[in-house]
Design a protein around this motif. Structure first.
Motif, PDB file in Angstrom:
ATOM      1  N   TRP A 177       0.818  -1.209   0.000  1.00 47.07           N
ATOM      2  CA  TRP A 177       0.000   0.000   0.000  1.00 47.07           C
ATOM      3  C   TRP A 177       0.855   1.263   0.000  1.00 47.07           C
ATOM      4  O   TRP A 177       0.478   2.288  -0.578  1.00 47.07           O
ATOM      5  CB  TRP A 177      -0.925  -0.027   1.208  1.00 47.07           C
ATOM      6  N   VAL A 180       1.656   3.307  -3.242  1.00 51.94           N
ATOM      7  CA  VAL A 180       0.718   4.260  -3.838  1.00 51.94           C
ATOM      8  C   VAL A 180       0.241   5.298  -2.830  1.00 51.94           C
ATOM      9  O   VAL A 180      -0.247   6.363  -3.213  1.00 51.94           O
ATOM     10  CB  VAL A 180      -0.502   3.532  -4.460  1.00 51.94           C
ATOM     11  N   HIS A 181       0.370   4.992  -1.547  1.00 54.10           N
ATOM     12  CA  HIS A 181      -0.004   5.932  -0.486  1.00 54.10           C
ATOM     13  C   HIS A 181       1.116   5.994   0.547  1.00 54.10           C
ATOM     14  O   HIS A 181       0.966   5.531   1.674  1.00 54.10           O
ATOM     15  CB  HIS A 181      -1.309   5.509   0.184  1.00 54.10           C
ATOM     16  N   LYS A 192       5.350   9.248  -8.417  1.00 51.41           N
ATOM     17  CA  LYS A 192       4.058   8.811  -8.927  1.00 51.41           C
ATOM     18  C   LYS A 192       4.194   7.421  -9.542  1.00 51.41           C
ATOM     19  O   LYS A 192       4.987   7.207 -10.461  1.00 51.41           O
ATOM     20  CB  LYS A 192       3.555   9.798  -9.979  1.00 51.41           C
ATOM     21  N   PRO A 193       3.445   6.443  -9.048  1.00 55.26           N
ATOM     22  CA  PRO A 193       3.574   5.079  -9.573  1.00 55.26           C
ATOM     23  C   PRO A 193       3.029   4.969 -10.987  1.00 55.26           C
ATOM     24  O   PRO A 193       2.054   5.645 -11.344  1.00 55.26           O
ATOM     25  CB  PRO A 193       2.748   4.251  -8.588  1.00 55.26           C
ATOM     26  N   ILE A 198       0.678   0.226 -10.370  1.00 55.05           N
ATOM     27  CA  ILE A 198      -0.643   0.287  -9.726  1.00 55.05           C
ATOM     28  C   ILE A 198      -1.397  -1.023  -9.932  1.00 55.05           C
ATOM     29  O   ILE A 198      -1.979  -1.586  -8.997  1.00 55.05           O
ATOM     30  CB  ILE A 198      -1.458   1.477 -10.271  1.00 55.05           C
ATOM     31  N   TYR A 228     -10.241   4.916  -3.108  1.00 53.10           N
ATOM     32  CA  TYR A 228      -9.107   4.860  -4.032  1.00 53.10           C
ATOM     33  C   TYR A 228      -9.413   3.925  -5.206  1.00 53.10           C
ATOM     34  O   TYR A 228      -9.191   4.276  -6.375  1.00 53.10           O
ATOM     35  CB  TYR A 228      -7.855   4.403  -3.292  1.00 53.10           C
TER      36      TYR A 228
END
Length: 436
Positions: A177, A180-181, A192-193, A198, A228
């Protein structure tokens, strides 16, 4: 050369009776059938590939890892693992720590295959305990997409096989997790993925969520996750939308929607505001799913991919509206492997993707996977599997008190429970009011 020989000698001490095993294998080759000769030849090639992991040249190690992956995908290498488990694990971890992005990706795949080969037990525990930190560190460095995706898949597999409790599974889910966060801090650089990352993260995260006992799940760790995933349904990349759709279906199946969607400020605690928040998300997701199930093909849209998306979201729509999960059946050596829940389907699809062309072989002969899916191959395939496992493993599998049988029983009980709940309409979206 002296240093390399010393490294090999040191690593060999990690494995028991390597030298004696080699001698007995040679004598077996001379006295037994041609089948044994073929097995010894395969072991020799694997041994050479393992030796090549000590080489300084990265391209040599990459070639060796690719050879190991091919061998472990196409055959259950129990005999080789009995003799060389520790050496192989530590050499792969070495590649993960010092190798190129390609070498890290290959090492990740090899470790995942090693875990699936050893199944439940102390070796799987060792893989998980030894690998979590190197994987976590590798995920934070050089964010190349293919490398990161392979690391995520590896983490999912080794946690699936070697994890003993929900806390370990949620630890791995949290590592995923953070990609992405990320938890923001003074020394955190936010990257930024990519869409590939993702997709891999959501798929791996969902796979582990599907293995958790919902009664012991702590959804507070994943507050806002459903928001999300809903946002991902609007992304341009089809693979991202599909992964997010499956994740949402699984969360609805678990039945903890209000907990997964809790607002960051804590208002969703049973209050009217929280109830309204959840109802709004339900309506939004239902509309998104309906639109994706009927999406028209856009410019450059591959027809097969578009059809896959439509079919998936039609299944999700039917599930959300009336509570029916899609039932699937896959032929494995003449026998049918069936799924009746989103949890089972997500696990099956993830393992099919990870094993690739080796999926059928593993489903025919891998005792661990038989237990996971409650699948029994035809007798001839069982006999083939018996031929490749050690006498120690045979005793372990047959013992009613074995770790394997206990774990298998727990898995099957969970699957039966999910199936029973589905039959009484527990998962239908219109039953959400009763959960409040």
């Amino acid at each position: 050369m002296g240093k390399r020989n010393s490294q090999r000698k040191s690593a060999a001490m990690l494995d028991s009776d390597d030298d004696n095993s080699s001698v007995s294998s040679t004598s077996t080759m001379r006295s037994d059938s041609g089948t044994e000769e073929v097995q010894i030849e395969k072991d020799t090639l694997l041994g050479e590939a393992l030796d090549d992991l000590y080489e300084k040249r990265g391209s040599t190690r990459e070639k060796a890892l690719a050879s190991i992956i091919e061998s472990f995908s196409n055959n259950l290498q129990h005999q080789f693992v009995e003799k060389k488990f520790a050496t192989l694990l530590h050499q792969c971890l070495g590649s993960m720590k010092k190798g190129s992005s390609r070498e890290i990706a290959l090492a990740s795949q090899a470790i995942g295959l090693l875990a699936l080969t050893v199944g439940f037990g102390d070796n799987a525990r060792e893989i998980l305990e030894e690998s979590v930190t190197p994987i976590s560190q590798a995920l934070k460095a050089r964010p190349e997409s293919l490398k990161t995706a392979a690391l995520l898949e590896c983490l999912a597999i080794i946690t699936f096989v070697g994890g003993n409790d929900p806390e370990e599974t949620e630890r791995s889910m949290d590592i995923m997790w953070q990609l992405v966060h990320p938890k923001l801090g003074s020394n955190v650089v936010v990257v930024k993925p990519s869409e590939t990352v993702i997709t891999a993260m959501v798929s791996a995260w969902s796979f582990l969520l599907a293995t958790l006992d919902r009664w012991r799940l702590d959804p507070k760790h994943w507050q806002q996750s459903i928001s999300y995933f809903s946002s991902l349904l609007d992304k341009n990349e089809r693979s991202v939308r599909i992964a997010a759709g499956e994740a949402l279906a699984l969360i609805f199946e678990i039945g903890n929607l209000e907990k997964f969607s809790a607002e960051a400020d804590g208002t969703n605690d049973g209050s009217r505001e929280g109830y309204t928040h959840v109802q709004g998300l339900e309506g939004k997701i239902l509309n998104q799913v309906r639109n994706l199930s009927m999406e028209a093909g856009g410019k450059g849209s591959a027809k097969k991919d578009l059809n896959n998306q439509r079919n998936l979201f039609k299944d999700i729509l039917e599930f959300l509206e009336v509570g029916y999960c899609p039932e699937t059946s896959v032929k494995i050596g003449g026998e049918s492997l069936k799924t009746t829940t989103w949890s089972e389907l997500i696990q099956l699809n993830f393992l099919k993707h990870f094993l690739g062309g080796g999926f059928v072989k593993h489903m025919q002969e891998n005792e661990f996977l038989h237990g996971v899916f409650g699948f029994t191959p035809k007798r001839k395939n069982l006999l083939s599997a018996e031929h490749h496992i050690s006498s120690t493993e045979k005793r372990m599998y047959r013992s009613p008190n074995s770790v394997v049988n206990k774990a298998r029983t727990q898995l099957l009980n969970k699957q039966r429970m999910l199936s029973e709940d589905r039959n009484v309409g527990h998962y239908a979206i219109n039953m959400g009011d009763e959960e409040m």
